[in-house]
Scaffold this motif. Structure first.
Motif, PDB file in Angstrom:
ATOM      1  N   TRP A  72      75.125  50.296 -48.422  1.00  0.00           N
ATOM      2  CA  TRP A  72      73.717  50.022 -48.084  1.00  0.00           C
ATOM      3  C   TRP A  72      73.243  50.768 -46.842  1.00  0.00           C
ATOM      4  O   TRP A  72      72.041  50.807 -46.572  1.00  0.00           O
ATOM      5  CB  TRP A  72      73.501  48.524 -47.846  1.00  0.00           C
ATOM      6  CG  TRP A  72      73.537  47.682 -49.080  1.00  0.00           C
ATOM      7  CD1 TRP A  72      73.804  48.093 -50.361  1.00  0.00           C
ATOM      8  CD2 TRP A  72      73.288  46.274 -49.160  1.00  0.00           C
ATOM      9  NE1 TRP A  72      73.745  47.018 -51.218  1.00  0.00           N
ATOM     10  CE2 TRP A  72      73.427  45.899 -50.504  1.00  0.00           C
ATOM     11  CE3 TRP A  72      72.975  45.297 -48.213  1.00  0.00           C
ATOM     12  CZ2 TRP A  72      73.255  44.582 -50.944  1.00  0.00           C
ATOM     13  CZ3 TRP A  72      72.805  43.985 -48.634  1.00  0.00           C
ATOM     14  CH2 TRP A  72      72.942  43.637 -49.996  1.00  0.00           C
TER      15      TRP A  72
ATOM     16  N   ALA B 191      65.988  49.997 -53.390  1.00  0.00           N
ATOM     17  CA  ALA B 191      66.496  48.926 -52.542  1.00  0.00           C
ATOM     18  C   ALA B 191      67.876  48.495 -53.053  1.00  0.00           C
ATOM     19  O   ALA B 191      68.128  48.595 -54.246  1.00  0.00           O
ATOM     20  CB  ALA B 191      65.531  47.736 -52.575  1.00  0.00           C
TER      21      ALA B 191
ATOM     22  N   ALA C 290      66.885  51.150 -42.285  1.00  0.00           N
ATOM     23  CA  ALA C 290      67.640  49.922 -42.519  1.00  0.00           C
ATOM     24  C   ALA C 290      67.639  49.616 -44.013  1.00  0.00           C
ATOM     25  O   ALA C 290      66.869  50.190 -44.777  1.00  0.00           O
ATOM     26  CB  ALA C 290      67.023  48.770 -41.732  1.00  0.00           C
ATOM     27  N   ALA C 291      68.522  48.735 -44.409  1.00  0.00           N
ATOM     28  CA  ALA C 291      68.557  48.256 -45.793  1.00  0.00           C
ATOM     29  C   ALA C 291      67.683  47.011 -45.920  1.00  0.00           C
ATOM     30  O   ALA C 291      67.505  46.268 -44.962  1.00  0.00           O
ATOM     31  CB  ALA C 291      69.987  47.918 -46.193  1.00  0.00           C
ATOM     32  N   VAL C 292      67.127  46.807 -47.105  1.00  0.00           N
ATOM     33  CA  VAL C 292      66.284  45.628 -47.353  1.00  0.00           C
ATOM     34  C   VAL C 292      66.826  44.916 -48.586  1.00  0.00           C
ATOM     35  O   VAL C 292      66.971  45.514 -49.647  1.00  0.00           O
ATOM     36  CB  VAL C 292      64.817  46.035 -47.591  1.00  0.00           C
ATOM     37  CG1 VAL C 292      63.960  44.782 -47.815  1.00  0.00           C
ATOM     38  CG2 VAL C 292      64.273  46.825 -46.414  1.00  0.00           C
ATOM     39  N   TYR C 293      67.160  43.635 -48.431  1.00  0.00           N
ATOM     40  CA  TYR C 293      67.768  42.890 -49.533  1.00  0.00           C
ATOM     41  C   TYR C 293      67.187  41.491 -49.595  1.00  0.00           C
ATOM     42  O   TYR C 293      67.093  40.800 -48.587  1.00  0.00           O
ATOM     43  CB  TYR C 293      69.287  42.795 -49.350  1.00  0.00           C
ATOM     44  CG  TYR C 293      69.957  42.042 -50.467  1.00  0.00           C
ATOM     45  CD1 TYR C 293      70.173  42.657 -51.696  1.00  0.00           C
ATOM     46  CD2 TYR C 293      70.355  40.725 -50.307  1.00  0.00           C
ATOM     47  CE1 TYR C 293      70.776  41.967 -52.739  1.00  0.00           C
ATOM     48  CE2 TYR C 293      70.965  40.033 -51.341  1.00  0.00           C
ATOM     49  CZ  TYR C 293      71.170  40.665 -52.556  1.00  0.00           C
ATOM     50  OH  TYR C 293      71.758  39.989 -53.578  1.00  0.00           O
TER      51      TYR C 293
END
Lengths: 337, 337
Positions: free
Chosen positions: A121, A19, A28-31
């Motif tokens: 990302w 991540a 998708a990116a996860v933050y």
């Protein structure tokens, strides 16, 4: 190389394997921001022939794209973390040329990722048949964070809207270099490496933004992209104030000053030309010392150029005698051609 | 209308006056996810002549752009919240035409903002001299969130990487409509309103994604944009598995089935054509009932089409006799022309 190989070989090395980016292998990116922190998100688009010459070095295009977005985060006082990239490439440039261009582009990103402690990302790439290098369109979404929840006012971020009449107006670095640098690139002024460098590779004032936001030093902030006078107008309008700045106080580089000595008609380009990516901000007079210390701490020159006034007074540029000067061309449209 | 008027009159009404968007009057958006929630961020680029015909209705272009990004969020099991928009417009289309196009584009966004409970948070618009309607390039960054911190594994989101050998493979809705719809739009197949509608306006499976993610029903998930077989390959590779699906189990719309009856050579377009924006996901056999209930709950048809196998087995499509079928064209490049 197809789209998937380009992602895997050229872009995935710029992204964390875990991540937020998962090595660019997910949808998708996860933050998750730290406890109590708010996310700050901005997006700019750049196009060949508008924001940079079509034959500009690919690495510089990449770095400018990243930096203009980081400048927006700096203006909010945010710490930058990552970015998503959108590329629309011409597909008639030949595969080898395109891959070579993409490799140089990615190398530029890698260099600035280290400088600014950010990572890729995610993003998307499309090829457009019939659109050559001149049809290149890029977009970038930069993500940062600020301390403080939204419940406590407006998060711990800088806004355009907090200036009060009587606040001092500050600007970082020097103004006008980008606009004069563009004139050099276009051949309208003699070539000057310093000015052209300032146009081609702006310096986002990330450290200064952080120094102004965290202790609540600045009452308002904006980055100068449209031109000093236009962006002062945006800040004044958002704050419901007027503003007046003294032309002689506007900080100039030696190179810009030399150009001005030769041709005083360059004043409008300097004051209204844009592409400065300096921070323009306000603070009460009693914070002046602390603001200067924040500049010093971040290695960023900071200059007082004027003060906020009441709403009815408008936005004024004063000459050496204190008389208002009208400047043509306020509200730069970013067009090269 | 200049750039600032376009923002104020056409786009600002789509944005919240307060956080996150501040009425588009600041340098960036500020958003704080709920306690313990992680942000999910995705970005897609679309270009005229590649992802939609250059003369496509502006409102449909806007809605497709938003929806393909929401489909990526759905594949992560995220609840959508907002989006940032990047527009590179041709500037030789005439000011009136451009403003009219932008108004229709914004009206499309307004419509889908209501449908999907999202809002405009920011973005950027540039005009490119010499690039007409055919040079239109759009990008969109969609932001959502999932429950659960990153500390607890990989947040409460769906990933491509969690499938295990023996898991059932499910797909939502029907497959192949988008690819056949594109052929209708291009005149390669007789016009069919249903299929063309599926191509022009995909249905992101947001509710299903939420239903699969929250109780941890699905072990992996991806949205079908590159084509059923290519995206199954991505999911299998990320999970370190093989996969086999039965062609006769792949859910087809009546319209697609009728086209297939007339011409069996349309199978590759259906299985590898892409532009489906359905969810392809896996779950253990014992969760089958719960998955079907999640489909029903969200009003989304869900079908079992096969099972995950061990890594060495590859990704197989089986015909009616259980024999592997080779499909040409897996790995769709999204090109219209």
């Amino acid at each position: 190389m197809d789209e998937f190989q380009v992602i895997e070989e050229i872009f995935a090395p710029l992204a964390p394997a875990g991540a937020p980016a998962f090595g660019l292998s997910d949808d998708a990116a996860v933050y998750q921001p730290g406890a109590g922190r708010a996310m700050v998100i901005t997006k700019d688009v750049m196009a060949a022939g508008v924001h940079f010459p079509a034959d500009e070095d690919a690495g510089l295009v990449a770095r400018k794209l990243l930096r203009v977005n980081l400048s927006d985060l700096a203006a909010m006082g945010a710490a930058p973390h990552g970015y998503l990239l959108g590329l629309a490439l011409g597909s008639d440039t030949g595969s080898d040329t395109r891959i070579e261009w993409l490799r140089a582009f990615a190398a530029g990103l890698a260099q600035d990722q280290k400088t600014f402690a950010v990572a890729l990302w995610g993003g998307d790439t499309v090829s457009r048949a019939g659109a050559g290098v001149g049809g290149l369109v890029l977009s970038l979404t930069a993500i940062g964070s600020v301390p403080g929840g939204l419940d406590s006012g407006e998060a711990g971020c800088l806004r355009r809207s907090g200036a009060k009449p009587g606040d001092l107006i500050f600007v970082s670095g020097s103004i006008g270099d980008g606009a004069l640098g563009l004139k050099c690139v276009q051949g309208d002024l003699p070539a000057d490496e310093f000015l052209m460098g300032r146009y081609r590779l702006p310096e986002p004032r990330v450290g200064l933004g952080l120094g102004l936001a965290s202790p609540g030093l600045a009452t308002s902030c904006i980055d100068v992209s449209d031109g000093l006078l236009a962006d002062l107008g945006h800040l004044a309008a958002a704050s419901g104030c007027g503003a007046e700045i003294e032309r002689r106080s506007v900080p100039l580089s030696d190179a810009a000053r030399n150009m001005l000595i030769a041709d005083a008609d360059l004043w409008p380009a300097i004051l209204a030309g844009g592409d400065d990516y300096e921070l323009l901000f306000t603070a009460p007079g009693e914070k002046r010392g602390a603001v200067m210390a924040a500049g010093k701490e971040s290695g960023t020159p900071v200059t007082v150029i004027g003060r906020m006034t009441s709403a009815g007074a408008g936005v004024l540029l004063l000459d050496e005698k204190g008389n208002p000067v009208k400047v043509d061309g306020a509200g730069f449209q970013h067009h090269i051609g």
